[in-house]
Design a protein around this motif. Structure first.
Motif, short mmCIF file in Angstrom:
data_model
loop_
_atom_site.label_atom_id
_atom_site.label_comp_id
_atom_site.label_asym_id
_atom_site.label_seq_id
_atom_site.Cartn_x
_atom_site.Cartn_y
_atom_site.Cartn_z
N SER A 36 41.48 -11.44 -20.21
CA SER A 36 42.10 -11.75 -21.50
C SER A 36 43.60 -11.46 -21.51
O SER A 36 44.35 -12.10 -22.25
N HIS A 38 45.55 -11.97 -18.96
CA HIS A 38 46.15 -12.91 -18.01
C HIS A 38 46.89 -12.19 -16.87
O HIS A 38 47.99 -12.58 -16.50
N ALA A 43 43.29 -13.55 -13.13
CA ALA A 43 43.42 -14.91 -12.59
C ALA A 43 42.60 -15.06 -11.31
O ALA A 43 42.02 -16.11 -11.05
#
Length: 133
Positions: A36, A38, A43
């Protein structure tokens, strides 16, 4: 004399989860917060899921292309060119094989999603359907 004494207090039994078994939920699930927020690790998690889904889709597409691509070669054979056999292969053999390929793909994709969900959720919070068997 026994009538003069008040009745003995009644004992209550309290049931619940033993203290040793109880566990406090962490403030946040690290993998979920990584996704959440990022971050690079988040990723990486998402990329790994996408890569596994792409592998499953490529395998299913390759099997389907092999099946459909082999049919014209099969029909080039001189004795196979008879009408009823061609229709039997096209109508009776091709569709069940395509259904099996599709069923395998859906099962594999669901397993990839369940593995990813198991990675990002706390095992104590995970629904029974997502726990490893």
């Amino acid at each position: 004399m026994a009538e003069d004494q008040p009745p003995a207090p009644r004992r209550e039994i309290v049931t619940g989860v033993p203290r040793a078994v109880r566990r406090r939920a962490p403030a946040h699930t690290p993998a979920r917060s990584e996704i959440s927020e990022h971050t690079t690790l988040g990723a990486t998690y998402v990329r790994a899921l996408m890569r596994s889904q792409l592998r499953a889709a490529s395998a299913a597409l390759g099997a389907l292309a092999l099946l459909v691509g082999a049919l014209p070669l099969l029909f080039l054979l001189p004795r196979v060119a008879s009408g009823p056999l061609v229709w039997a292969v096209l109508g009776l053999l091709a569709y069940p094989v395509m259904w099996l390929i599709a069923r395998w793909y859906v099962t594999r994709a669901e397993r990839n999603e369940a593995d990813f969900t198991g990675l990002v959720t706390d095992p104590a919070e995970a629904p029974a359907a997502h726990r490893r068997r």
